[in-house]
Design an enzyme around this catalytic site. Sequence first.
Site, PDB file in Angstrom:
ATOM      1  N   ASP A 137     -11.597   1.575   3.294  1.00  0.00           N
ATOM      2  CA  ASP A 137     -11.850   0.138   3.209  1.00  0.00           C
ATOM      3  C   ASP A 137     -13.298  -0.173   2.868  1.00  0.00           C
ATOM      4  O   ASP A 137     -13.626  -1.284   2.450  1.00  0.00           O
ATOM      5  CB  ASP A 137     -11.495  -0.550   4.541  1.00  0.00           C
ATOM      6  CG  ASP A 137     -10.140  -1.242   4.500  1.00  0.00           C
ATOM      7  OD1 ASP A 137      -9.701  -1.610   3.393  1.00  0.00           O
ATOM      8  OD2 ASP A 137      -9.530  -1.416   5.561  1.00  0.00           O
ATOM      9  N   LYS A 178       0.830  -1.208   0.000  1.00  0.00           N
ATOM     10  CA  LYS A 178       0.000   0.000   0.000  1.00  0.00           C
ATOM     11  C   LYS A 178       0.865   1.258   0.000  1.00  0.00           C
ATOM     12  O   LYS A 178       0.544   2.245  -0.675  1.00  0.00           O
ATOM     13  CB  LYS A 178      -0.949  -0.030   1.200  1.00  0.00           C
ATOM     14  CG  LYS A 178      -2.052  -1.077   1.047  1.00  0.00           C
ATOM     15  CD  LYS A 178      -2.736  -1.439   2.355  1.00  0.00           C
ATOM     16  CE  LYS A 178      -3.712  -2.591   2.135  1.00  0.00           C
ATOM     17  NZ  LYS A 178      -4.315  -3.095   3.376  1.00  0.00           N
ATOM     18  N   GLN A 221      -5.356  -1.805   9.461  1.00  0.00           N
ATOM     19  CA  GLN A 221      -5.072  -3.128   8.899  1.00  0.00           C
ATOM     20  C   GLN A 221      -5.646  -4.229   9.798  1.00  0.00           C
ATOM     21  O   GLN A 221      -5.372  -4.282  10.996  1.00  0.00           O
ATOM     22  CB  GLN A 221      -3.561  -3.316   8.733  1.00  0.00           C
ATOM     23  CG  GLN A 221      -3.162  -4.604   8.048  1.00  0.00           C
ATOM     24  CD  GLN A 221      -3.606  -4.661   6.596  1.00  0.00           C
ATOM     25  OE1 GLN A 221      -3.427  -3.738   5.837  1.00  0.00           O
ATOM     26  NE2 GLN A 221      -4.204  -5.779   6.210  1.00  0.00           N
TER      27      GLN A 221
END
Length: 279
Positions: free
Chosen positions: A114, A47, A91
């Site tokens: 997300d 990322k 995460q």
Amino acid sequence: MDINGRELSKKIKNEIKDEVDKLDKKPGLAVVLVGENPASKVYVRHKEKACQKVGYFSKKIVLQDNTSEEELLTLIDELNNDNLIHGILVQLPLPKHIDSDKVISSINPNKDVDGFHPLNMGKLMIGQKTIISCTPKGIIELIKSTKIDMNGKNAVVIGRSNIVGKPIALLLLQNNATVTMCHSRTKNLKKHCLDADIIVAAVGIPNFVKEDMVKKDCVIIDVGINRLDDGTLAGDVDYKTVHDKVSFITPVPGGVGPMTIASLMRNTLECYKIIEGIE
């Protein structure tokens, strides 16, 4: 034929970079990593590289395994109020003592890159414009890249997670496919798969979908990333036996994974436009 996720991802990131180069202010993405999960560290590294590629401001925050839930929620509140940050990604998985649902719900829905916030998931459910989860968003792009018309096609989704299974089923439905969701309790799974024009395998079991479970010229999207005992990666589909029977299939690696990252970059830009008031 393989659906090349790497090439499609590269094209999308180049398009994003061209758009970002014209902006007065850089979109900012904060990635929060709690603990030392090896797979999570790899994902975070990918990322970071993608942010550099498209010209985003990237902020990585690494916290210890024993970080309290309260400390994490305080950090998210700070990021919610940081004008340089347009997207927040925590995460997963988180350590067991931290409530993931509470953490996800604490993120500003407009910074939820997300697409996991209940508000964004709810909007997806009723067909409103929203931030869509990265992997399902990438899967739809992969299917569209084949030029196959999803209208009226029978689509089978194997797996019912909130991260992939449920949202991809909704997106396929929005593209007018007839969707069957299968899972560990499904009876006659093979029969459902043999009726499918499109199969999305997200079950987390290596080589689960065999050649005798798919019909000729089916389109297969393999979401699985499973590390075998010999260290190699395998998807949820038995690629070697299935490849020549189907019309399109995503390889592992090089299929869904790169598109998940590309979708994250797209979501960050969408969040930027919402927060900065850009149409």
